[in-house]
Design an enzyme around this catalytic site. Structure first.
Site, PDB file in Angstrom:
ATOM      1  N   GLU A  49       0.769  -6.686  -6.051  1.00 19.01           N
ATOM      2  CA  GLU A  49       1.446  -7.968  -5.790  1.00 19.01           C
ATOM      3  C   GLU A  49       0.719  -9.178  -6.403  1.00 19.01           C
ATOM      4  OE1 GLU A  49       3.594  -9.134  -2.436  1.00 19.01           O
ATOM      5  OE2 GLU A  49       4.186  -7.124  -1.851  1.00 19.01           O
ATOM      6  N   HIS A 272      -1.715  -8.268   3.826  1.00 19.57           N
ATOM      7  CA  HIS A 272      -2.206  -6.889   3.989  1.00 19.57           C
ATOM      8  C   HIS A 272      -3.722  -6.928   4.183  1.00 19.57           C
ATOM      9  CE1 HIS A 272       1.239  -4.284   2.439  1.00 19.57           C
ATOM     10  NE2 HIS A 272       1.711  -5.509   2.370  1.00 19.57           N
TER      11      HIS A 272
END
Lengths: 423, 423
Positions: A49, A272
């Site tokens: 990402e 995350h």
């Protein structure tokens, strides 16, 4: 290679949540990530990402003294978001873009536009060939009604096949990334069973970090708390997986995760949690190698997982064909409507109505055409994965039927048996 | 394996020209192809342009006694057109779909809809691991103004990389297919140099068939004679390429092509000529193996080909970005026009004009949006191939600079040197 050969590998993995304009405190988090990676000096840092290539270039510049090698995997319209920083020279790299990755008309989910992929790096470390893979599978937007389940299973299979076919001469295989799969999800079991990869969290004796190794935890201020409601400790969807082949032995000495807070500034690096693993590779004499192969008695889980995946893909093929057929009917209807409009416009009288209806009917036709093409492609992609699975399933069954005496045990992903062919 | 091990492999390759409704005498040709393959009983028959899955199923049924194993590679909207029939069990198979494959708006060319791919089969023959690849690259519709040149170069590179990364443990590597590349075309040179594959036509001492080994010849009644005008003997675009690794030696004993006519009925099997090769694999002691590796002195052609390919891809990236930018401006214009139409419709007076212009302006916007997305994806795909090429180029140059003493010669596709990273 000396028998007492030993190699310590320190790895970092993080889904960075780096969506331009949308992810909070992106620039600050990238800066702190760079500082942290420089301070820790890992052997390999694998990131997901990193959607903006500018962010990659920023990190690249910042990290270049500590990590002289880096690569950004470009793909799709936006990019795969995958990149890697390495302390050691990268010998080779390539990538494989998943055939199926969501639907282009689900613009708000955006996965289709990313061209999700798996990146491969080949490193030579002290005479050892290391294949490191980094990936990010399709997101799960709803666990109750997961319309992308089949695509994620197909991606897990493609990932497993890519690793299987490209790592045949590697001594050590590593896979890091955000699989968007819980440990007991079909895709995760399929991947692990077919490649023989081990899960660092389950293997290590020295784990410190979030409860149950979760990589999305409610303590993280960037996480949507409502989505995590059914999971009090969070979810584990990011992994460090590994295996050693050809006379090498690998173990995970330590595994650490962040816990939703940056120890220094108090805000986390991403939504995350990061994974930090220390792996140890040793050159052991063959008699000490724990066999990664599953003998016929142990192969039953593989067979049942393959069956499960086949059924899932089969449902997906039927679903895709249903949509293609439906779109086909809509195309037919749209053509009829257009013919009617032409007749009306030519006949006069209701010419204005005909002109007004021209736009929606052409739109309908084009839209249905696009949907038809897309779902035809989806059906082909799923059929392809299903055919591969069926072949492997057939061979695994044959090997099981032959028994351990007549048939050598199949190391996962390296069958030696006879094969029949099927569609 | 015994030192006097010897294996004879008989191969068949044909682009079948099997377009439903468009290709002449398709059913009859498929029938005769089936009869011929049954009669000749090759080890492997690799076919391209079997666009209809019904044709594959027909052949599969007809050939099953002679070729018990078969596989059809599904891909794209239509299918890759690739299939294979094998006398020997297929151990494993998988496929890789090319990232770039023409333009969706070139509907009359249709390549984009096929999802052109490379199929891989792994066979175990007498203890020998054979990786057989079958492929079909993007067609060349005009040699003078070839708008697909960059895509074909990118495909050739992806093909070479796929072979390179998936064949590391194979003893023998075979590639058959319609490359749509003349022998001296950049893509063909790149593929051969990077993989180390040899061209059966150039290697064999026993060739019989069409002049200069051409696989599209003017004698063939299905061939468009005007397209072949600049080439009196025809063109050679279908290939059997091979190499042996790890102590094996391979040679092409005989190569035959059809010559535009079926010897029995007088009409050819396809608009392409079939290739029939007999390969001999021997297990030779290492001192007799002709080295497939190019030492630094010989590596210059690789470097110059890599440079040439890099330049071609770089031009392609610039071209794709130009189109994406142009489409971006058109999107801006379309939005302005829509705003103007809304104002006109709201203000009254010219309401009819506004309604009439609504359709073309929405169409313009959607069309430009699609073109933008597609060319952004094209730019990413080309950039990805360019980055891989640049990395290999950098490493080849370094290895050359280090010279033969300090650096072992790099077997093509298996470099041992140090690498730096680049974008």
């Amino acid at each position: 290679m000396k028998p007492n050969f030993s190699l310590r590998l320190r790895l970092f993995n993080l889904n960075c949540w780096g969506i331009p304009y949308l992810s909070k405190h992106r620039a600050d988090r990238m800066k702190r990530l760079g500082d942290f990676l420089n301070m820790e000096s890992f052997d390999l840092a694998l990131l997901e990402e990193v959607w903006s290539e500018q962010d990659f270039q920023y990190l690249r510049q910042k990290l270049s003294p500590t990590y002289p090698a880096a690569h950004y995997f470009r793909s799709g319209v936006i990019g795969s978001g995958l990149c890697v920083f390495s302390k050691h020279p990268i010998q080779e790299f390539t990538q494989h873009v998943y055939t199926l990755n969501g639907y282009p008309y689900m613009i708000h989910h955006g996965d289709w536009f990313c061209g999700k992929a798996v990146g491969l790096l080949v490193l030579h470390l002290g005479g050892l060939v290391l294949n490191a893979y980094v990936t990010h599978l399709h997101a799960e937007y709803s666990r109750q009604k997961d319309i992308y389940l089949t695509h994620r299973v197909a991606q897990a299979w493609e990932l497993a096949q890519f690793i299987h076919h490209t790592s045949k001469k590697a001594d050590v295989v590593l896979l890091c990334g955000d699989l968007n799969l819980h440990p007991k999800d079909l895709g995760c079991r399929l991947l692990k069973e077919w490649t023989g990869l081990h899960d660092a969290y389950l293997e290590t004796r020295d784990f410190k970090g979030s409860e149950e190794g979760c990589t999305m935890v409610p303590e993280n201020c960037y996480v949507n708390q409502r989505e995590l409601e059914p999971f009090p400790f969070g979810i584990r969807i990011d992994y460090v997986l590994y295996k050693a082949v050809s006379g090498f032995y690998i173990s995970c000495k330590t595994l650490r995760t962040t816990t939703g807070r940056d120890p220094h500034s108090g805000t986390p690096l991403s939504d995350h949690e990061a994974l930090m693993a220390t792996l140890c590779v040793r050159h052991s004499p063959p008699q000490h190698i724990p066999s990664p192969s599953h003998g016929p008695a142990e192969r039953s889980p593989l067979i049942s997982i393959l069956k499960e995946a086949w059924t899932e893909l089969d449902l997906g093929v039927a679903h895709a064909r249903w949509w293609a057929t439906f779109a086909g009917y809509v195309i037919g209807l749209g053509l009829l409507l257009l013919a009617l409009l032409c007749a009306l416009a030519a006949g006069g009288g209701v010419r204005e109505v005909a002109i007004l209806l021209w736009t929606p009917s052409v739109g309908l036709l084009l839209g249905a055409g696009a949907v038809y093409l897309f779902h035809m492609q989806e059906a082909k992609g799923l059929s392809r994965a299903r055919a591969e699975l069926q072949h492997v399933l057939g061979r695994a069954r044959e090997a099981q039927d032959l028994g351990p005496e007549s048939q050598p045990a199949l190391p996962l992903g390296q069958q030696e048996g006879d094969g029949t062919e099927e569609q």
